[in-house]
Design an enzyme around this catalytic site. Structure first.
Site, PDB file in Angstrom:
ATOM      1  N   ILE A 126      16.124   2.676 -16.077  1.00  0.00           N
ATOM      2  CA  ILE A 126      14.893   1.895 -16.153  1.00  0.00           C
ATOM      3  C   ILE A 126      13.688   2.814 -16.330  1.00  0.00           C
ATOM      4  O   ILE A 126      12.765   2.516 -17.098  1.00  0.00           O
ATOM      5  CB  ILE A 126      14.732   1.033 -14.887  1.00  0.00           C
ATOM      6  CG1 ILE A 126      15.877   0.030 -14.772  1.00  0.00           C
ATOM      7  CG2 ILE A 126      13.394   0.294 -14.900  1.00  0.00           C
ATOM      8  CD1 ILE A 126      15.923  -0.708 -13.439  1.00  0.00           C
TER       9      ILE A 126
ATOM     10  N   TYR B  77      20.877   1.684   1.281  1.00  0.00           N
ATOM     11  CA  TYR B  77      20.088   1.436   0.071  1.00  0.00           C
ATOM     12  C   TYR B  77      19.275   0.147   0.199  1.00  0.00           C
ATOM     13  O   TYR B  77      18.065   0.138  -0.052  1.00  0.00           O
ATOM     14  CB  TYR B  77      21.019   1.338  -1.140  1.00  0.00           C
ATOM     15  CG  TYR B  77      20.326   0.899  -2.408  1.00  0.00           C
ATOM     16  CD1 TYR B  77      19.556   1.794  -3.138  1.00  0.00           C
ATOM     17  CD2 TYR B  77      20.446  -0.407  -2.872  1.00  0.00           C
ATOM     18  CE1 TYR B  77      18.913   1.399  -4.304  1.00  0.00           C
ATOM     19  CE2 TYR B  77      19.809  -0.807  -4.035  1.00  0.00           C
ATOM     20  CZ  TYR B  77      19.040   0.095  -4.752  1.00  0.00           C
ATOM     21  OH  TYR B  77      18.402  -0.310  -5.900  1.00  0.00           O
TER      22      TYR B  77
END
Length: 357
Positions: free
Chosen positions: A18, A158
């Site tokens: 990204i 995460y």
């Protein structure tokens, strides 16, 4: 040669995924760039491509592992020494580990992930945001995630770090609301990058339904420039997942996410995994969202009931938008599937309209 915007965008994690796609969009629009990442050779090649394809000449490459102590401060110092004003900050760098937290994952690796996802992001934000507020100009894009608002077994650390980023971002948006500085939380679903391999995961069920990083970057870029508080790239499934996260029992969400992170060698049939997701989204929006609000509404004071009626109106608009999008995607499906979806849509509308009349 691109005439340029006269502004500079700093992108962390710019060497792939990204971050690389976002860097490309900034280059196309004539922004000067500061590219930060661990792979200097990749960033150098990327800079050469941008110079050749888009005429961008002012590109600074900073090799830096942001999981290291004081790495964010060092990036900031290098930018200052070069006399660069960062108009847009993109905190894209991040990572994960994979496995059972109690018995499989490594603490030293997790400590680096927390440093990268939390400490470095926070320090980068603090350093550059202070300058932006002083100038009364600037934009920041924070890479959160849809799992910032859900449990995420097997990638628990995460998800926890992304919840931190999500909460920090929304809090800071309120703090800077009277300035010309904006901040946007990017909340993508699982995306086709090297994320899972770098986390040490085998091929997972979720990898059968990954989003395109170019699409994610494009939606994020538009939202950032508009100054929106958040952006959920993609279609109906991603937006429905957010809605379900707010109204579904945490145990249910955790179980569903666990299935997504299960190795493909252990998964159930494709029919079970995909049809359950599709119709689970439909019933989740129609039933869980409506009845969660009903429960809260029935136990509320008159003042709170007025507030819930307002929320229900917004929820109905959201739900109908989701169903309208789904109508288009199901236009070529079998009649029985279309009829089933139409029935779910009708239930959702009735629940959200009649209960709060």
């Amino acid at each position: 040669m691109n005439s340029g915007t006269g502004k500079t965008a700093l992108i962390t994690g710019a060497s792939s995924g990204i971050g690389q796609e976002l860097a490309k969009l900034f280059a196309q629009d004539g922004y000067d760039l500061v590219l930060v990442g661990r792979r200097e050779d990749t960033l150098d090649r990327l800079a050469d491509v941008f110079k050749s394809n888009y005429g961008i000449q002012n590109i600074t490459v900073i090799k830096k592992d942001l999981s290291e102590e004081d790495a964010a401060q060092d990036v900031y110092n290098q930018v200052l020494e070069k006399g660069i004003t960062v108009n847009i900050l993109v905190n894209d760098a991040g990572g994960s580990t994979y496995g059972n937290f109690a018995t499989e994952t490594d603490w030293e690796r997790e400590k680096k992930i927390v440093h990268l996802n939390v400490l470095a992001t926070t320090q980068m934000t603090k350093l550059f945001l202070k300058d932006m507020v002083a100038r009364n100009e600037g934009r920041i894009l924070q890479l959160a995630s849809l799992v910032a608002i859900t449990p995420f077994p097997l990638m628990a650390v995460y998800a926890a770090t992304k919840a931190y980023i999500w909460n920090l971002t929304q809090s800071l948006i309120n703090e800077i609301k009277d300035t010309n500085v904006t901040m946007t939380a990017l909340m993508p679903n699982a995306t086709a990058t090297n994320f899972f391999r770098e986390a040490g995961a085998p091929k997972l069920n979720v990898e059968d339904m990954l989003d395109d990083p170019a699409m994610v970057a494009k939606d994020a870029y538009k939202a950032l420039l508009k100054g929106e508080a958040k952006v959920i790239p993609g279609g109906v499934g991603n937006k429905a997942q957010e809605l379900m996260a707010y109204v579904s029992p945490q145990e249910t969400l955790a179980a569903g996410m666990r299935k997504m992170l299960t190795p493909q060698t252990e998964k159930v049939s494709k029919k079970d995994s995909t049809s359950g997701i599709v119709w689970g989204i439909g019933f989740g929006v129609a039933v869980l969202a409506g009845f969660a609000l009903v429960t809260a509404y029935n136990s509320s004071s008159p003042i709170d009931k007025a507030r819930y009626r307002y929320q229900a109106g917004k929820l109905k608009d959201q739900a109908m938008d989701l169903f309208d999008d789904a109508d288009e995607s199901l236009s070529s499906a079998k009649d029985s599937a279309v009829d089933k979806w139409a029935g779910i849509k009708k239930i959702a509308s009735q629940v959200l309209s009649n209960t709060f009349a």
